[in-house]
Design an enzyme around this catalytic site. Structure first.
Site, PDB file in Angstrom:
ATOM      1  N   ASN A  67       0.829  59.940 -11.499  1.00  0.00           N
ATOM      2  CA  ASN A  67       0.222  59.966 -12.828  1.00  0.00           C
ATOM      3  C   ASN A  67      -0.776  61.118 -12.838  1.00  0.00           C
ATOM      4  OD1 ASN A  67      -1.068  59.588 -15.242  1.00  0.00           O
ATOM      5  ND2 ASN A  67      -2.032  57.624 -14.687  1.00  0.00           N
ATOM      6  N   GLU A  69      -3.422  47.902 -10.817  1.00  0.00           N
ATOM      7  CA  GLU A  69      -4.433  48.924 -10.576  1.00  0.00           C
ATOM      8  C   GLU A  69      -5.814  48.324 -10.800  1.00  0.00           C
ATOM      9  OE1 GLU A  69      -2.606  53.132 -10.994  1.00  0.00           O
ATOM     10  OE2 GLU A  69      -3.542  52.597 -12.877  1.00  0.00           O
ATOM     11  N   SER A 106      -6.801  54.985  -5.769  1.00  0.00           N
ATOM     12  CA  SER A 106      -7.187  55.730  -4.569  1.00  0.00           C
ATOM     13  C   SER A 106      -6.131  55.676  -3.453  1.00  0.00           C
ATOM     14  CB  SER A 106      -8.549  55.253  -4.056  1.00  0.00           C
ATOM     15  OG  SER A 106      -9.553  55.507  -5.030  1.00  0.00           O
ATOM     16  N   HIS A 111      -2.421  51.690 -19.231  1.00  0.00           N
ATOM     17  CA  HIS A 111      -3.319  52.164 -18.174  1.00  0.00           C
ATOM     18  C   HIS A 111      -4.767  51.803 -18.523  1.00  0.00           C
ATOM     19  CE1 HIS A 111      -5.448  54.752 -15.399  1.00  0.00           C
ATOM     20  NE2 HIS A 111      -4.324  54.816 -14.713  1.00  0.00           N
ATOM     21  N   LYS A 125      -2.396  62.282 -15.298  1.00  0.00           N
ATOM     22  CA  LYS A 125      -3.477  62.136 -16.285  1.00  0.00           C
ATOM     23  C   LYS A 125      -3.622  63.455 -17.068  1.00  0.00           C
ATOM     24  CE  LYS A 125      -5.354  58.580 -13.330  1.00  0.00           C
ATOM     25  NZ  LYS A 125      -6.508  57.834 -12.814  1.00  0.00           N
ATOM     26  N   GLY A 146      -9.852  56.295  -8.848  1.00  0.00           N
ATOM     27  CA  GLY A 146     -10.647  57.523  -8.789  1.00  0.00           C
ATOM     28  C   GLY A 146     -11.973  57.359  -8.061  1.00  0.00           C
ATOM     29  N   GLU A 176      -7.419  53.388 -18.276  1.00  0.00           N
ATOM     30  CA  GLU A 176      -8.165  54.436 -18.991  1.00  0.00           C
ATOM     31  C   GLU A 176      -7.854  54.388 -20.488  1.00  0.00           C
ATOM     32  OE1 GLU A 176      -6.867  57.618 -16.469  1.00  0.00           O
ATOM     33  OE2 GLU A 176      -8.116  56.827 -14.850  1.00  0.00           O
TER      34      GLU A 176
END
Ligand code: 13P
Length: 249
Positions: free
Chosen positions: A9, A164, A210, A95, A11, A170, A97
């Site tokens: 991904n 996730e 991560s 996701h 992003k 991250g 985010e």
């Protein structure tokens, strides 16, 4: 046997030139692999270029999001048929985010998954708890809610789940293999309750947060871990190739 799936991904990273450069470097590093499904999700602007350079390879294309209508007056949005048109095999939906910054809810995620299925796209359906939710002991309740609401009235066709944990994205703070396994086994049990054991046994559950070349193999040894959704470490061809080749690490 579930075929492992490792997805990148990207992003909001990479121009079309950088996408082309990545693919030219990456394909030779993985071209001998046939026992793992490899997927790359570039930004929308790079999809057509990526499709062109991935053609005939063992790497598939995914988008990072879609809208729930097929066409219409929805400025700025991209639909399932448009993603099929640029040869996407998968789309990432839900996701964290998108949930956090773009106000996506279980209900909009549900509509998007339905739209993706209608267009014949595979769906990488993301779920995961925040740090606060984990500390409050609500992880399994959150996962259950996201799964039941996200998949409400939908078939399990083409669905891949990505667990996730938000606190691991991250941050360099990966879930331990045991923490991941606990969540994955719970997710499989929920899928079994929703769709039956046969569907649950066949459904792939990816881990994301991560993932790096040096932690992927320990994660992949867990029985209910069927692959990974990789952010930062998927931006460099050699690093992502090492993750895809986790059996050799
Ligand atoms: P990182 O691998 O950068 O933690 O991102 C994970 C992720 O969000 C993949 O979708």
């Amino acid at each position: 046997m579930r075929t492992p799936l490792i997805a990148a991904n990207w992003k909001m990273h990479k121009t079309t030139a950088q996408t082309r450069e990545f693919i030219m470097e990456f394909l030779p590093l993985v071209k001998d692999l046939s026992d793992v499904e490899i997927v790359i999700a570039p930004p929308f602007t790079s999809l057509a270029v990526a499709a062109k350079f991935l053609k005939g390879s063992n790497v598939k294309l995914a988008a990072q999001d879609l809208f729930w209508e097929d066409e219409g007056a929805y400025t700025g949005e991209i639909s399932g048929p448009m993603l099929k048109d640029v040869e996407c095999s998968y789309v990432i939906v839900g996701h964290s985010e998108r949930r956090q910054y773009f106000a996506e809810t279980d209900e909009t995620v549900n509509r998007k998954i339905g739209a993706a299925q209608r267009s014949g796209l595979g769906v990488i359906f993301c779920i995961g708890e925040t740090l606060q939710e984990r500390e409050d002991g609500r992880t399994l309740d959150v996962l259950k809610r996201q799964l039941t609401e996200g998949l409400r009235d939908l078939s399990p066709d083409g669905i891949v789940i990505a667990y996730e944990p938000v606190w691991a994205i991250g941050t360099g703070r990966t879930a331990t293999p045991e923490q991941a396994q606990e969540a994955h086994s719970f997710i499989r049990q929920q899928i079994s309750e929703m769709y039956g054991q046969g569907v649950a046994e066949g459904m792939r559950i990816l881990y994301g947060g991560s993932v790096k070349p040096d932690n992927i193999s320990a994660l992949m040894r867990m029985p209910d871990l069927d692959g990974a959704l990789v952010g930062g470490a998927s931006l460099k061809p050699d690093s992502f190739a090492k993750i895809v080749r986790y059996r050799e690490v």
